[in-house]
Design a protein around this motif. Structure first.
Motif, short mmCIF file in Angstrom:
data_model
loop_
_atom_site.label_atom_id
_atom_site.label_comp_id
_atom_site.label_asym_id
_atom_site.label_seq_id
_atom_site.Cartn_x
_atom_site.Cartn_y
_atom_site.Cartn_z
N VAL A 83 0.82 -1.23 0.00
CA VAL A 83 0.00 0.00 0.00
C VAL A 83 0.84 1.26 0.00
CG1 VAL A 83 -1.91 -1.16 1.15
CG2 VAL A 83 -0.21 0.05 2.53
N GLU A 84 2.15 1.14 0.20
CA GLU A 84 3.02 2.31 0.16
C GLU A 84 3.43 2.67 -1.26
OE1 GLU A 84 6.17 1.27 2.81
OE2 GLU A 84 5.01 1.70 4.63
N ILE A 85 3.09 1.82 -2.23
CA ILE A 85 3.35 2.13 -3.64
C ILE A 85 2.36 3.21 -4.09
CG2 ILE A 85 3.38 1.18 -5.99
CD1 ILE A 85 3.95 -1.56 -4.73
N GLU A 86 2.81 4.11 -4.95
CA GLU A 86 1.93 5.17 -5.45
C GLU A 86 0.72 4.56 -6.17
OE1 GLU A 86 1.92 8.43 -5.16
OE2 GLU A 86 3.67 8.35 -3.83
N PRO A 87 -0.50 5.01 -5.87
CA PRO A 87 -1.70 4.44 -6.48
C PRO A 87 -1.65 4.39 -8.00
CG PRO A 87 -2.32 5.88 -4.67
CD PRO A 87 -0.83 6.04 -4.87
N GLN A 88 -1.11 5.44 -8.63
CA GLN A 88 -1.05 5.46 -10.09
C GLN A 88 -0.15 4.36 -10.62
OE1 GLN A 88 -3.08 7.31 -11.93
NE2 GLN A 88 -2.31 6.23 -13.74
#
Length: 297
Positions: free
Chosen positions: A205-210
């Protein structure tokens, strides 16, 4: 070495030497992980070299926790006397990620109690393992038989208890305490993980949503999904074309691309869209330890 001394040691090395040492350690970790994966593919344990279905009471091994052998609850102390917390959790994380990467490991900070040092549930096939440590566990319960730093462990098979949280107060090793103290006291200079194959949902979840939207593919089975992606679209002026929505859905079905990644292609700049990326519903819930009730004297 305490955290303060470790920080001073790092400062004396300089950034180039630290990078060199980190790279060497990373390469060693990758080599170990590759040995693990190779053995796992053959149904063997990379630690002892034996099939998962075998057990030798004289030589405890972490593959016992997979319960493919005749491992009994009474044998658990043999494992934690041989292997420490970090070894146990790293091994089970690697195991779980061979079945589903990240989605089988719930270490989400938002779902963890603020009173816990760590709280993680790991799932593999029909088994769930949970590691838990509260602040009072970490300090040791003064005036009791468990007055030493320790953690708790639960194991459930088909949702039935095999090992219960309060059955064992498992002592941390000196290495465990050193690593945990560093992470807790020096988070700005120390990052801890569980090796190249040990990441869970917190890292996911720490990855950028885009980046998630652009680099993920759809799962036909929700149980295999890591993320739940929900997109809301609002037209600025012109109504949204039903044909465009249908075409977008068809490409998503054929290519496996999330519809969120196709909005601009089919609807252009005339719409406003927002995408919410959250953990999949199939990510295991963190098992909670309930406090023991004390009888009034």
């Amino acid at each position: 070495m305490d955290p303060e001394a470790f920080e001073k040691m790092l400062e004396s090395l300089g950034p180039e030497e630290i990078d060199r040492r980190n790279q060497i350690q990373h390469e060693l970790n990758v080599q170990e992980y590759e040995r693990f994966k190779d053995s796992y593919s053959r149904g063997e344990c990379y630690l002892c070299g034996k099939p998962f279905k075998t057990i030798s009471k004289e030589k405890p091994c972490l593959h016992w926790l997979l319960r493919r052998c005749k491992f009994k609850a009474k044998d658990f102390p043999k494992l934690y006397r041989e292997f420490d917390y970090h070894q146990m959790e790293s091994y089970l994380r690697w195991i779980a990620n061979e079945e589903r990467f990240q989605g089988n490991i719930n270490d989400l900070k938002d779902e963890r109690s603020e009173k816990k040092v760590f709280q993680t549930t790991i799932q593999w096939k029909n088994i769930k393992w949970t590691f838990e440590c509260s602040e009072s566990d970490y300090q040791g319960h003064e005036g009791t038989k468990s007055d030493f730093p320790h953690f708790h462990f639960q194991m459930r098979i088909e949702e039935r208890p095999f090992l219960k949280f309060n059955s064992h107060h498992i002592p941390f090793s000196e290495r465990d305490l050193f690593n945990l103290d560093l992470v807790r006291e020096k988070p700005d200079i120390v990052h801890h993980d569980f090796g190249p194959g040990g990441s869970g949902m917190q890292e996911a979840v720490e990855i950028e949503p885009q980046d998630i939207v652009e680099n993920t593919t759809l799962c036909e089975d929700e149980a295999e999904a890591t993320y739940h992606i929900q997109t809301m679209i609002k037209a600025d002026k012109e109504p949204i074309s039903g044909d465009a929505i249908a075409a977008m859905a068809e490409e998503s079905r054929k290519t496996g691309k999330p519809m969120a990644s196709l909005v601009q292609k089919y609807l252009g700049e005339s719409v406003q869209g927002s995408t919410v990326v959250s953990p999949s519903e199939s990510v295991p819930k963190i098992a909670k330890r309930t406090a023991r009730k004390r009888n009034n004297q």
